[in-house]
Write a protein that holds these residues in place. Structure first.
Motif, PDB file in Angstrom:
ATOM      1  N   UNK A 722      31.791 -37.908  56.990  1.00  0.00           N
ATOM      2  CA  UNK A 722      32.553 -38.197  55.882  1.00  0.00           C
ATOM      3  C   UNK A 722      32.036 -39.301  55.166  1.00  0.00           C
ATOM      4  N   UNK A 723      30.664 -39.904  55.609  1.00  0.00           N
ATOM      5  CA  UNK A 723      30.153 -40.887  54.554  1.00  0.00           C
ATOM      6  C   UNK A 723      29.547 -40.414  53.532  1.00  0.00           C
ATOM      7  N   UNK A 724      29.142 -41.398  52.625  1.00  0.00           N
ATOM      8  CA  UNK A 724      28.489 -40.859  51.334  1.00  0.00           C
ATOM      9  C   UNK A 724      26.875 -41.298  51.642  1.00  0.00           C
ATOM     10  N   UNK A 725      26.150 -40.250  51.423  1.00  0.00           N
ATOM     11  CA  UNK A 725      24.617 -40.512  51.951  1.00  0.00           C
ATOM     12  C   UNK A 725      23.833 -40.640  50.779  1.00  0.00           C
ATOM     13  N   UNK A 726      22.976 -41.830  50.893  1.00  0.00           N
ATOM     14  CA  UNK A 726      22.237 -42.152  49.754  1.00  0.00           C
ATOM     15  C   UNK A 726      20.650 -41.559  50.168  1.00  0.00           C
ATOM     16  N   UNK A 727      20.113 -40.743  49.437  1.00  0.00           N
ATOM     17  CA  UNK A 727      18.887 -40.436  49.638  1.00  0.00           C
ATOM     18  C   UNK A 727      17.703 -40.939  48.296  1.00  0.00           C
ATOM     19  N   UNK A 728      16.775 -41.462  48.651  1.00  0.00           N
ATOM     20  CA  UNK A 728      15.853 -41.864  47.908  1.00  0.00           C
ATOM     21  C   UNK A 728      14.672 -41.225  48.020  1.00  0.00           C
ATOM     22  N   UNK A 729      13.421 -41.359  46.978  1.00  0.00           N
ATOM     23  CA  UNK A 729      12.185 -40.818  47.272  1.00  0.00           C
ATOM     24  C   UNK A 729      11.356 -41.324  45.876  1.00  0.00           C
ATOM     25  N   UNK A 730      10.082 -40.938  46.070  1.00  0.00           N
ATOM     26  CA  UNK A 730       9.345 -41.268  45.029  1.00  0.00           C
ATOM     27  C   UNK A 730       8.246 -39.969  44.595  1.00  0.00           C
ATOM     28  N   UNK A 731       7.808 -40.067  43.528  1.00  0.00           N
ATOM     29  CA  UNK A 731       6.915 -38.872  43.092  1.00  0.00           C
ATOM     30  C   UNK A 731       5.467 -39.977  42.854  1.00  0.00           C
ATOM     31  N   UNK A 732       4.279 -39.600  43.731  1.00  0.00           N
ATOM     32  CA  UNK A 732       3.183 -40.335  43.782  1.00  0.00           C
ATOM     33  C   UNK A 732       2.171 -39.669  43.096  1.00  0.00           C
ATOM     34  N   UNK A 733       1.322 -40.137  42.091  1.00  0.00           N
ATOM     35  CA  UNK A 733       0.107 -39.483  41.848  1.00  0.00           C
ATOM     36  C   UNK A 733      -0.964 -39.626  42.605  1.00  0.00           C
ATOM     37  N   UNK A 734      -1.758 -38.642  42.817  1.00  0.00           N
ATOM     38  CA  UNK A 734      -3.031 -39.009  43.682  1.00  0.00           C
ATOM     39  C   UNK A 734      -3.926 -40.005  42.963  1.00  0.00           C
ATOM     40  N   UNK A 735      -3.920 -39.996  41.845  1.00  0.00           N
ATOM     41  CA  UNK A 735      -4.695 -40.729  40.954  1.00  0.00           C
ATOM     42  C   UNK A 735      -4.280 -42.351  40.755  1.00  0.00           C
ATOM     43  N   UNK A 736      -3.192 -42.692  41.219  1.00  0.00           N
ATOM     44  CA  UNK A 736      -2.548 -44.025  41.362  1.00  0.00           C
ATOM     45  C   UNK A 736      -1.438 -44.163  40.195  1.00  0.00           C
ATOM     46  N   UNK A 737      -1.248 -43.415  39.341  1.00  0.00           N
ATOM     47  CA  UNK A 737      -0.598 -43.574  38.245  1.00  0.00           C
ATOM     48  C   UNK A 737       0.967 -43.161  38.774  1.00  0.00           C
ATOM     49  N   UNK A 738       1.870 -43.809  38.081  1.00  0.00           N
ATOM     50  CA  UNK A 738       3.432 -43.306  38.279  1.00  0.00           C
ATOM     51  C   UNK A 738       3.746 -41.981  37.573  1.00  0.00           C
ATOM     52  N   UNK A 739       4.690 -41.319  38.232  1.00  0.00           N
ATOM     53  CA  UNK A 739       5.098 -39.940  37.536  1.00  0.00           C
ATOM     54  C   UNK A 739       6.454 -40.275  37.187  1.00  0.00           C
ATOM     55  N   UNK A 740       6.594 -40.806  36.126  1.00  0.00           N
ATOM     56  CA  UNK A 740       7.959 -41.020  35.327  1.00  0.00           C
ATOM     57  C   UNK A 740       8.735 -39.965  34.562  1.00  0.00           C
ATOM     58  N   UNK A 741       9.906 -39.906  34.539  1.00  0.00           N
ATOM     59  CA  UNK A 741      10.568 -38.915  33.708  1.00  0.00           C
ATOM     60  C   UNK A 741      10.553 -37.396  34.141  1.00  0.00           C
ATOM     61  N   UNK A 742      10.132 -37.307  35.482  1.00  0.00           N
ATOM     62  CA  UNK A 742      10.085 -35.784  35.960  1.00  0.00           C
ATOM     63  C   UNK A 742      11.208 -35.482  36.343  1.00  0.00           C
ATOM     64  N   UNK A 743      11.749 -34.156  36.177  1.00  0.00           N
ATOM     65  CA  UNK A 743      12.780 -33.468  36.710  1.00  0.00           C
ATOM     66  C   UNK A 743      12.913 -33.422  38.099  1.00  0.00           C
ATOM     67  N   UNK A 744      13.905 -33.789  38.680  1.00  0.00           N
ATOM     68  CA  UNK A 744      14.204 -33.780  40.256  1.00  0.00           C
ATOM     69  C   UNK A 744      15.707 -32.764  40.555  1.00  0.00           C
ATOM     70  N   UNK A 745      15.187 -31.517  40.941  1.00  0.00           N
ATOM     71  CA  UNK A 745      16.202 -30.786  41.405  1.00  0.00           C
ATOM     72  C   UNK A 745      16.687 -30.778  43.110  1.00  0.00           C
ATOM     73  N   UNK A 746      17.820 -30.901  43.335  1.00  0.00           N
ATOM     74  CA  UNK A 746      18.051 -31.094  44.824  1.00  0.00           C
ATOM     75  C   UNK A 746      19.072 -30.216  45.236  1.00  0.00           C
ATOM     76  N   UNK A 747      18.972 -29.877  46.386  1.00  0.00           N
ATOM     77  CA  UNK A 747      20.139 -28.900  47.332  1.00  0.00           C
ATOM     78  C   UNK A 747      20.296 -29.471  48.635  1.00  0.00           C
ATOM     79  N   UNK A 748      21.362 -29.530  48.971  1.00  0.00           N
ATOM     80  CA  UNK A 748      21.877 -30.339  50.527  1.00  0.00           C
ATOM     81  C   UNK A 748      22.526 -29.080  51.249  1.00  0.00           C
TER      82      UNK A 748
END
Length: 921
Positions: A722-748
C-alpha cells in the motif's frame, strides 16, 4: 446479446452469382430484378451493363442511395471478373465520396474503411513482416505497413461519424435499399447509430497492439466503468494517437451522450452494455471484476422494466456463473460467485420477461444449472465377500437407486454393439437383477457437483455391472442413468515381461498351483467384433510363479489371462502383450565394424566462442565427436582417423567456406572461419555432411557498442503493502559525460509468489496472473538522473494468511537524443510480513539419529538480505494413524455419508479423510 443486426451492404461482402436479394431487400426497382435474374443465369457482363444504367440514371436524378448501391455492386462484379487492384477500387470510392453530399458521403467513408480493413485481414501475414518507412511516397496501398493501414482505417471510420448533427437527425428508412435488416432496428434508430457501431466493430479489436509503443494507451481508469452520465464527461488522455481502444472509448462517449436524453432508453442501454463489456475485456484495472459486476447490476436496476436492460442482468448472471465454474474447478469456495446467485438472477429474468430473447437465454442457462448429473467410479477389482466403495459424482440429487446385474459375455456384447444409449439401457435393464436397493445422498442446495463414497455389500466371485438411476423404476426417459462394471475376486497377479506371480489380493501370499488359461484376442472382420482364441493352459508353481514362453521372433500377441484358484476366478479385460525383440542382436547384425556404426549413429557437437558476430570477424569453433561402441553400445568419444568436412553457410543457406578437420586423441577438433563482408546478415550456421544433426548456428549482425549504461538504484528503504515506492536511477555515459534530457519509459508489473507452498496442501495452489500496475514516462535531468513513483497495490483477492509476497518488476527503457536505447530492471518485493524464516534440514530420508543436534535457521528480509532475529525452535513428534491405510484411487470426496468409526468398520484399511497426509498428524 443475440441480435439479428442489420448493416450496410458493403463491398467487402462478396456477391455470388446465385444470390437472391429478396430476403435482404424488401423493395427495389425493376432494374434490380433484372440484375438478379442475369446473375442467376451467369450473365455477369450483361448484369454489369444493367447496373451501369442504374448508376447513370441515379446519378442524373440525384438518387444517392441507388448510386451507392450500384457502385458497390459494380465494384464487386468487376473485381470478380478482372481481379481489379485494391487501389483502383479505393480511388473510385474516394472520387465518389468527394462528389456526394451528406449523409451519403459518410456512408461511403464507412464502406471505404471496411475495404481497407478487409484488405488488412486478408494480407496480415505479409504485413506482419514489414517495417515502417519514412520519407517515402506511399501512393500504392501495396507498399503500406500495418501502421499505415490502421491509420487509414481509423481515419475513415472517424470521418464517417464526424458529421454528427446531420447523421443523428437522419432516420434509416430512406436507406432501406442499402441495409440488411433484422429485428432490432429500434436499437439503431439513426444513421449515426449504424455508422458508429460499424466503427466500434473495428476500434474494439486489439490487433494493432502487436506493435504498440512504450506509451501505449491502457484502460486503467475506473471511470471507464462509471454510469453513462459520468462516463460521457470523463476525459481519457493519451499520447498514443494510434490507439484503437482509446478511439473506441471516445466513440462510446459520443454515442451514449447522444442517447442520454432519449424518451425510450433502449438504444442507450444496448450501447452501454456493449461499452461495459468492452471495458472489462481490455482493462488492466486490478479490481475490474468488482467494477464490472457493479456496473451491470447498476444498469439493470436503473431500468428494471426494460427487456434490453434484462441483457445486463443476463450478462451479469453469465459472469457469476463462469466465476463459479472456475471456483468449483479449483476446489475453492466463494461467497461472491455462486451458482445460487446466478440462479436468483436468472429466475428474475425469466419471470419478468419470459418470451423475450433475454428470458429464453436465461431459461436455457437456468436449465443447465438445475440439470441433475450422475457418474459412478468403482475400483476395477474388489475383494471377495467384503464391502467395497463406489464413488458417486452427483449434482442436484438426494436419492439414488441401484441395481446389480451379472456381466456375462452376452451382456458385454450388447454393450459393444449398441451405440444408441436408449437401446443399450433398455437391454441392460431387461437382465436378471442380482440385487437392488436405494441410497440416500447428502442433500446440497448449492447446485455444484459433489462426490461421496457409498458402500456396496460383499459379493461372490464374478464380474458385475452396477446400474444407477434417479428414478425408482429406472425409467429411460427420466435421466440421468449411469453404469459401472467391476470384478470381485481374491486373485491378483504381477508381472515383469512374460514372468508372472499369482498372489492373494488381500494377503499377498502366493497362489500355489493356480491354473492360468492363455487366450489371444483378435478382431474378426466377418462378424465385426473381437473374438478370443484359446492358446495354452499353464499352472503356477508352489510360489505362484509361471512363465509364458515367448512366441516366434517379431511376432506380437494380444493375450488375455484367465486365472482360476479353488472356486475363485479372474478374467480381466486388459490385454497382456507378448513381444519378441532383441534390439542388441538386431543392431549387431546391421554393422560390420565401428566405422560403419559411426557413419550411421555418430554425432559431432559443435560450439562457437560467441553467439553474435559482426561481418569480418572470425568465428572460432570446436567440435567433439560422440558415438557408441558398436558391440557393447556403451557411450564413447569418437576415435576416427578420417578427415571430416565442416562448412559455413550464410543467412541464405549458401556455402561461404569449408575446411577438413581431424579428431585428436580426445575426440575433438577446432578451427576458425572468417565471416565475409557485404553479405546479408542474419543467422549463419556450421554443418557437417558426414553426420546427421551435427551443426550449430550463430547470429551475424551490424551491431554497435553501447555508449551509455542505464542503472536503477538499489532501494535504501523498506516498504509495506500500500506504500508509494520511489524508484531512482541514472543514465551514465561510458565516456564520462551525462545523458541529460533522455526519454525514460517505465513499466511496473506485479508478480505474486508464496513463501510457504506447503500451506496449500489442502487446497489448490492459487493461480495468480501477473498484473501491470502502472506505466509511464519521465526525463533524465542535467545529471542524467531520473525518478518516478508507483503505488504498491496488493492483490486483494488473496488471503493475507497465505502470506503472499508481491514482486513489483520495474522495467526501464532510456532513449537518448541519438535514438540509442538502454534498459534496466529491478524487482521490489513487498509483502504483509517483513521477514522470511527457513529451517534447513538434512535431505536424507529417514534422518540420522544425531542430525538434529544442530538446526540451521535462516532469517532474511523479502529482498533476500540477512536479518538478525531471536528464534524459538520447538520439535514435536507426529502421531500417525494406528492402522494400515491404503491410498484412494480417486480424489477425496468432498462429503461423506458415514462417521469415521462407521467408515472404518466397513473399510478398515481405506483412507477416511487425509490420514495419509502428514500435515494432518
Amino acid at each position: 446479446m443475440k441480435k439479428y443486426c442489420f448493416a450496410i451492404i458493403s463491398i467487402v461482402f462478396a456477391i455470388t452469382m446465385s444470390m437472391s436479394a429478396k430476403a435482404q431487400r424488401p423493395s427495389y426497382p425493376a432494374e434490380w430484378k433484372k440484375v438478379d435474374s442475369l446473375l442467376k443465369k451467369g450473365l455477369t457482363r450483361s448484369a454489369l451493363d444493367m447496373i451501369g444504367k442504374v448508376y447513370t440514371g441515379a446519378k442524373n436524378s440525384g438518387n444517392d442511395v441507388q448510386v451507392i448501391k450500384s457502385l458497390t455492386y459494380r465494384l464487386n462484379l468487376e473485381n470478380s471478373i478482372e481481379n481489379d487492384s485494391i487501389q483502383k477500387r479505393i480511388n473510385t470510392l474516394e472520387i465518389e465520396t468527394q462528389a456526394m453530399k451528406q449523409p451519403a458521403s459518410s456512408i461511403l467513408k464507412s464502406i471505404t474503411a471496411s475495404l481497407y480493413w478487409n484488405y488488412l485481414q486478408q494480407r496480415r501475414y505479409q504485413l506482419y513482416n514489414r517495417t515502417n518507412t519514412t520519407g517515402f511516397q506511399k501512393d500504392d496501398i501495396e507498399t503500406w505497413t500495418l501502421d499505415d493501414l490502421h491509420a487509414a482505417i481509423a481515419a475513415h471510420y472517424l470521418a464517417s461519424i464526424s458529421e454528427k448533427s446531420i447523421l443523428q437527425k437522419t432516420e434509416l428508412e430512406k436507406f432501406d435499399a442499402l441495409i440488411i435488416k433484422g429485428n432490432v432496428r429500434y436499437l439503431r434508430p439513426t444513421l449515426y447509430d449504424l455508422l458508429a457501431q460499424r466503427a466500434l466493430d473495428y476500434f474494439k479489436n486489439d490487433e494493432r497492439d502487436i506493435s504498440k509503443p512504450a506509451y501505449a494507451f491502457e484502460i486503467d481508469d475506473p471511470a471507464a466503468f462509471a454510469p453513462a452520465e459520468v462516463f460521457v464527461k470523463h476525459s481519457f488522455q493519451t499520447r498514443d494517437s494510434l490507439s484503437l481502444h482509446h478511439k473506441a472509448l471516445l466513440v462510446y462517449q459520443e454515442l451514449l451522450a447522444f442517447h442520454l436524453t432519449d424518451t425510450k432508453a433502449d438504444a442507450l442501454i444496448d450501447a452501454d452494455i456493449d461499452r461495459i463489456k468492452f471495458v472489462y475485456q481490455y482493462s488492466v484495472i486490478p479490481n475490474k471484476d468488482e467494477l464490472y459486476a457493479t456496473a451491470l447490476a447498476r444498469l439493470a436496476a436503473q431500468y428494471p422494466n426494460s427487456e434490453i436492460a434484462a441483457y445486463a442482468s443476463l450478462t451479469l448472471a453469465r459472469f457469476i456463473y463462469d466465476k463459479a465454474v472456475e471456483t468449483e474447478t479449483k476446489n475453492e469456495t466463494s461467497e461472491k460467485y455462486t451458482y445460487k446467485k446466478t440462479k436468483e438472477i436468472l429466475e428474475t429474468i425469466t419471470s419478468k420477461f419470459p418470451k423475450s430473447n433475454a428470458g429464453i437465454e436465461a431459461g436455457n442457462l437456468l436449465k443447465q444449472i438445475l440439470q441433475p448429473t450422475l457418474r459412478l467410479t468403482t475400483e476395477k477389482v474388489n475383494v471377495l465377500n467384503l464391502p467395497f466403495r463406489t464413488l458417486v459424482h452427483y449434482k442436484n440429487l438426494d436419492m439414488l437407486y441401484l441395481r446389480l446385474i451379472t456381466l456375462t459375455p452376452q451382456v458385454k456384447k450388447l454393450i459393444r454393439i449398441n451405440s444408441d444409449n436408449d437401446v443399450l439401457f433398455r437391454n441392460l435393464l431387461a437382465q436378471t437383477v442380482v440385487k437392488s436397493w436405494s441410497q440416500p445422498l447428502p442433500s446440497m442446495d448449492d447446485y455444484q457437483t459433489h462426490s461421496v463414497e457409498i458402500k456396496i455389500d460383499g459379493l461372490n466371485s464374478g464380474e458385475y455391472l452396477l446400474l444407477s438411476s434417479t428414478d425408482k423404476n429406472f425409467t429411460i426417459s427420466k435421466l440421468p442413468l449411469a453404469a459401472e462394471s467391476f470384478y470381485v475376486s481374491n486373485i491378483s497377479f504381477i508381472n515383469q515381461g512374460n514372468e508372472y506371480f499369482m498372489l492373494d489380493r488381500t494377503t499377498g501370499q502366493p497362489l500355489a498351483n493356480a491354473a492360468v488359461q492363455v487366450w489371444e484376442e483378435t478382431y474378426n472382420y466377418n462378424t465385426s467384433d473381437q473374438q478370443l482364441t484359446q492358446l495354452k493352459k499353464l499352472s503356477a508353481d508352489k510360489n505362484g510363479y509361471l512363465k509364458i514362453e515367448l512366441l516366434e521372433k517379431s511376432e506380437r500377441n494380444n493375450l488375455r489371462l484367465g486365472v482360476t484358484y479353488k472356486k475363485d476366478q479372474l478374467f480381466l479385460d486388459e490385454p497382456q502383450y507378448s513381444i519378441y525383440y532383441n534390439r542388441a542382436a538386431d543392431e549387431d547384425s546391421d554393422y560390420g565394424n565401428q566405422k560403419e556404426y559411426d557413419e550411421e549413429n555418430g554425432k559431432i557437437f559443435l560450439f562457437t566462442d560467441r553467439s553474435i558476430y559482426r561481418p569480418g570477424q572470425k568465428v572460432y569453433f570446436k567440435g567433439i565427436g560422440v558415438t557408441k561402441d558398436w558391440k557393447t553400445k556403451q557411450t564413447m568419444l569418437m576415435a576416427s582417423k578420417d578427415s571430416f568436412l565442416i562448412f559455413m553457410n550464410d543467412a541464405n543457406s549458401q556455402q561461404v567456406d569449408s575446411m577438413f578437420v581431424k579428431l585428436n586423441g580426445f575426440g575433438s577438433f577446432h578451427g576458425n572461419f572468417k565471416i565475409p563482408e557485404g553479405r546479408l546478415t542474419g543467422y549463419f550456421n556450421l554443418n557437417m555432411d558426414d553426420f546427421e544433426n551435427s551443426g550449430t548456428s550463430f547470429s551475424v549482425e551490424e551491431y554497435k557498442r553501447p555508449k551509455f549504461l542505464a542503472e536503477i538504484d538499489t532501494l535504501k528503504k523498506s516498504y509495506r503493502v500500500g506504500d508509494t515506492v520511489m524508484i531512482t536511477g541514472t543514465a551514465k555515459a561510458y565516456a564520462g559525460n551525462t545523458i541529460s534530457d533522455a526519454n525514460v519509459s517505465y513499466t511496473v508489473r506485479r508478480v505474486t509468489r508464496f513463501l510457504y507452498p506447503w500451506m496449500f496442501w489442502k487446497t489448490s495452489f492459487p493461480r495468480v496472473q501477473p498484473q501491470e500496475i502502472v506505466h509511464g514516462e519521465a526525463k533524465t535531468d542535467a545529471d542524467g538522473n531520473f525518478a518516478f513513483t508507483f503505488h504498491a497495490i496488493p492483490d486483494l483477492s488473496l488471503d493475507k494468511k497465505t502470506e503472499p509476497v508481491f514482486d513489483y518488476e520495474v522495467s526501464v527503457n532510456i532513449t537518448d537524443l541519438n535514438g540509442e536505447t538502454r534498459s534496466a530492471t529491478i524487482t521490489v518485493p513487498i509483502g504483509y510480513k517483513a521477514l522470511e524464516l527457513k529451517v534447513n534440514f538434512p535431505t536424507e530420508d529417514p534422518l540420522p539419529v544425531d542430525s538434529l543436534k544442530r538446526i540451521i535457521v535462516t532469517s532474511k528480509n523479502l529482498s533476500g538480505q540477512p536479518e538478525t532475529v531471536i528464534s524459538n525452535v520447538k520439535i514435536f513428534k507426529l502421531q500417525p494413524p494406528q492402522r494400515l491405510i491404503r491410498p484412494r484411487f480417486w480424489a477425496q470426496p468432498d462429503t461423506t455419508l458415514y462417521s469415521k468409526e462407521t467408515y472404518i468398520s466397513f473399510f478398515p484399511h481405506d483412507e477416511y479423510r487425509d490420514e495419509l497426509k502428514k500435515e494432518t498428524w
